[in-house]
Design a protein around this motif. Structure first.
Motif, short mmCIF file in Angstrom:
data_model
loop_
_atom_site.label_atom_id
_atom_site.label_comp_id
_atom_site.label_asym_id
_atom_site.label_seq_id
_atom_site.Cartn_x
_atom_site.Cartn_y
_atom_site.Cartn_z
N GLU A 234 -0.86 -1.97 -12.19
CA GLU A 234 -0.86 -3.41 -12.47
C GLU A 234 -0.49 -4.20 -11.22
O GLU A 234 0.22 -3.71 -10.34
CB GLU A 234 0.12 -3.71 -13.60
N ASP A 235 -0.98 -5.44 -11.16
CA ASP A 235 -0.77 -6.27 -9.97
C ASP A 235 0.71 -6.48 -9.68
O ASP A 235 1.13 -6.49 -8.52
CB ASP A 235 -1.45 -7.63 -10.16
N CYS A 236 1.51 -6.68 -10.72
CA CYS A 236 2.95 -6.90 -10.55
C CYS A 236 3.57 -5.72 -9.80
O CYS A 236 4.33 -5.91 -8.84
CB CYS A 236 3.61 -7.09 -11.91
N ASP A 237 3.28 -4.50 -10.26
CA ASP A 237 3.82 -3.31 -9.62
C ASP A 237 3.31 -3.18 -8.18
O ASP A 237 4.08 -2.90 -7.26
CB ASP A 237 3.43 -2.06 -10.41
N ALA A 238 2.02 -3.40 -8.01
CA ALA A 238 1.41 -3.25 -6.68
C ALA A 238 2.02 -4.23 -5.68
O ALA A 238 2.27 -3.88 -4.52
CB ALA A 238 -0.10 -3.45 -6.77
N ASN A 239 2.27 -5.46 -6.12
CA ASN A 239 2.82 -6.47 -5.22
C ASN A 239 4.23 -6.11 -4.75
O ASN A 239 4.56 -6.25 -3.57
CB ASN A 239 2.83 -7.83 -5.90
N ILE A 240 5.06 -5.65 -5.68
CA ILE A 240 6.43 -5.30 -5.32
C ILE A 240 6.45 -4.09 -4.38
O ILE A 240 7.16 -4.07 -3.37
CB ILE A 240 7.27 -5.02 -6.57
N ILE A 241 5.63 -3.08 -4.69
CA ILE A 241 5.55 -1.90 -3.82
C ILE A 241 5.07 -2.29 -2.43
O ILE A 241 5.64 -1.88 -1.41
CB ILE A 241 4.63 -0.84 -4.44
N SER A 242 4.04 -3.12 -2.38
CA SER A 242 3.47 -3.54 -1.09
C SER A 242 4.48 -4.32 -0.25
O SER A 242 4.50 -4.20 0.98
CB SER A 242 2.21 -4.38 -1.31
N ASN A 243 5.32 -5.12 -0.91
CA ASN A 243 6.34 -5.86 -0.18
C ASN A 243 7.29 -4.92 0.56
O ASN A 243 7.67 -5.18 1.70
CB ASN A 243 7.12 -6.76 -1.13
N PHE A 244 7.68 -3.83 -0.10
CA PHE A 244 8.56 -2.87 0.56
C PHE A 244 7.82 -2.09 1.64
O PHE A 244 8.38 -1.80 2.70
CB PHE A 244 9.16 -1.91 -0.48
N VAL A 245 6.57 -1.76 1.38
CA VAL A 245 5.76 -1.07 2.39
C VAL A 245 5.66 -1.93 3.66
O VAL A 245 5.78 -1.44 4.79
CB VAL A 245 4.36 -0.76 1.84
N ASN A 246 5.45 -3.22 3.47
CA ASN A 246 5.33 -4.13 4.61
C ASN A 246 6.62 -4.27 5.40
O ASN A 246 6.61 -4.73 6.54
CB ASN A 246 4.86 -5.51 4.12
N GLN A 247 7.74 -3.90 4.78
CA GLN A 247 9.03 -3.93 5.47
C GLN A 247 9.33 -2.62 6.19
O GLN A 247 10.39 -2.44 6.78
CB GLN A 247 10.15 -4.24 4.48
N GLY A 248 8.38 -1.68 6.14
CA GLY A 248 8.53 -0.43 6.87
C GLY A 248 9.01 0.75 6.05
O GLY A 248 9.34 1.80 6.60
N TYR A 249 9.04 0.61 4.73
CA TYR A 249 9.49 1.70 3.88
C TYR A 249 8.32 2.58 3.45
O TYR A 249 7.23 2.10 3.18
CB TYR A 249 10.18 1.17 2.62
N LYS A 250 8.58 3.89 3.36
CA LYS A 250 7.66 4.82 2.72
C LYS A 250 8.13 4.93 1.27
O LYS A 250 9.10 5.61 0.96
CB LYS A 250 7.69 6.19 3.41
N VAL A 251 7.47 4.22 0.37
CA VAL A 251 7.92 4.11 -1.02
C VAL A 251 7.52 5.35 -1.81
O VAL A 251 6.41 5.86 -1.67
CB VAL A 251 7.32 2.85 -1.68
N THR A 252 8.44 5.82 -2.64
CA THR A 252 8.13 6.89 -3.59
C THR A 252 7.82 6.27 -4.94
O THR A 252 8.67 5.58 -5.52
CB THR A 252 9.32 7.86 -3.74
#
Length: 367
Positions: A108-126
């Protein structure tokens, strides 16, 4: 590893995805469930726990709800800044776990947006797919593919997890814990690779901000004149100082800051030690030693802008307090723009170089 260091893990997910159950399964610690919690995202809940003998601090979010997404985003933005690259590595979020309920054909877009925000900050999200026992292997495979295609396969890890539950056909055995732990620990290494360069630049920005205050103090204490010649002397003085500061940042300070950040990451990251071995900090200096020797001329625009600011002014009584104050404000405005342009230059020219050198260094240690 420093005795008091804890691996900081932030966990997120929508209401009802089974995040609390997952945390209990992962850490063997009783985490508060969503029942009885406030309905607004007031803060992240901090819980000290243990993962395979290593101390961790879990920053657990309230269940994310679509109608309160703006509040959530504001909270997460504030918390990300509190643990951002400008801080020392001990204060960073070292791993981010985002829980998504199994099922569906896309994220879902909500999940994707939050994950992408952390990715853009340099995190490798699990990304943890919860209650994965409730979907078929084909559906699980397709769901993972959809998540990778939306976020980017190289930017995240996706792990299927089941905490164990009673079903009509009998008891379901838990699975995914070891894989999830491996992802959390390895993401710390990726966070180092992604954030060291950004953290170095952030520290250089801090030096520039301090330097800007020093220049403003110099202007405040300088005898501003109504004569063009006298003010030109100040312009040249400030230009010389800015050129010298930029050269210092690019050839000396960048190495000091990168070395300090790497040493901190080495000291606190047992996973970094085991993956890359001992880092030879003495080798950090050379990659940046001769950086951008031609770019000093790019600062030359500064004097032109300053001369235009003051040079068009007619000869005015040098004892007029209002004129003098206005002139100082104009000069400070030019200094502000100068520092802004210096920051842009560092980000454009130096950031990619640091990123490349850090990756080469860590990959060499890894291999």
């Amino acid at each position: 590893m420093e005795k008091d260091f804890r691996l900081n893990i932030v966990t997120l997910g929508k209401t009802g995805v089974g995040k609390s159950s997952l945390l209990n399964y992962l850490f063997g610690t009783k985490f508060e469930t969503g029942i009885g919690r406030p309905v607004t995202p007031a803060d992240l809940i901090e819980t000290d726990a243990d993962i395979n003998g290593h101390a961790v601090r879990v920053y657990d979010s309230w269940g994310i709800e679509a109608d309160k997404l703006t509040e959530w985003n504001n909270l997460l933005k504030d918390k990300a800044e509190e643990h951002g690259a400008a801080k020392n590595p001990e204060e960073w979020f070292h791993a981010v776990v985002y829980c998504i309920l199994a099922g569906g054909s896309r994220i879902e877009d909500c999940d994707a947006n939050i994950i992408s925000n952390f990715v853009n900050q340099g995190y490798k999200v699990t990304v943890a797919i919860t209650k994965a026992d409730q979907i078929s292997e084909d559906d699980e495979r397709n769901f993972k593919k959809a998540i990778f295609e939306t976020i980017g396969k190289e930017k995240i890890n996706v792990v299927s997890v089941c905490v164990g539950a009673k079903t009509r056909s009998g008891e379901t055995k838990p699975f995914g814990r070891d894989e999830l732990i491996d992802s959390i620990l390895s993401s710390w290494v990726e966070t180092v690779k992604n954030r060291i360069s950004t953290a170095t630049i952030e520290r250089l920005y801090g030096h520039l901000d301090t330097f800007k205050s020093e220049l403003n103090d110099l202007v405040d204490n300088y005898d501003i004149s109504g004569r063009r010649e006298g003010n030109d002397e100040l312009a040249k003085l400030l230009e010389t100082k800015i050129q010298a500061k930029m050269q210092e940042l690019k050839t000396e300070t960048v190495n000091e800051e990168a070395k300090d950040l790497l040493k901190r990451c080495y000291d606190i990251g047992y996973n970094l030690q085991s993956s890359f071995g001992e880092i030879s900090l003495s080798k950090i200096h050379s990659p940046f030693k001769n950086f951008d020797s031609e770019n000093n001329k790019n600062i030359g625009w500064w004097y032109t802008g300053y001369a235009l600011t003051l040079g068009v002014m007619p000869l005015i009584n040098s004892y007029a307090p209002k004129f003098i104050e206005n002139q100082k404000d104009r000069i400070k405005g030019v200094i502000e723009q100068s520092i802004c342009n210096c920051k842009n230059l560092l980000e454009k020219e130096l950031l990619p170089m640091i990123q490349t050198e850090i990756e080469k260094l860590l990959e060499a240690k890894k291999n």
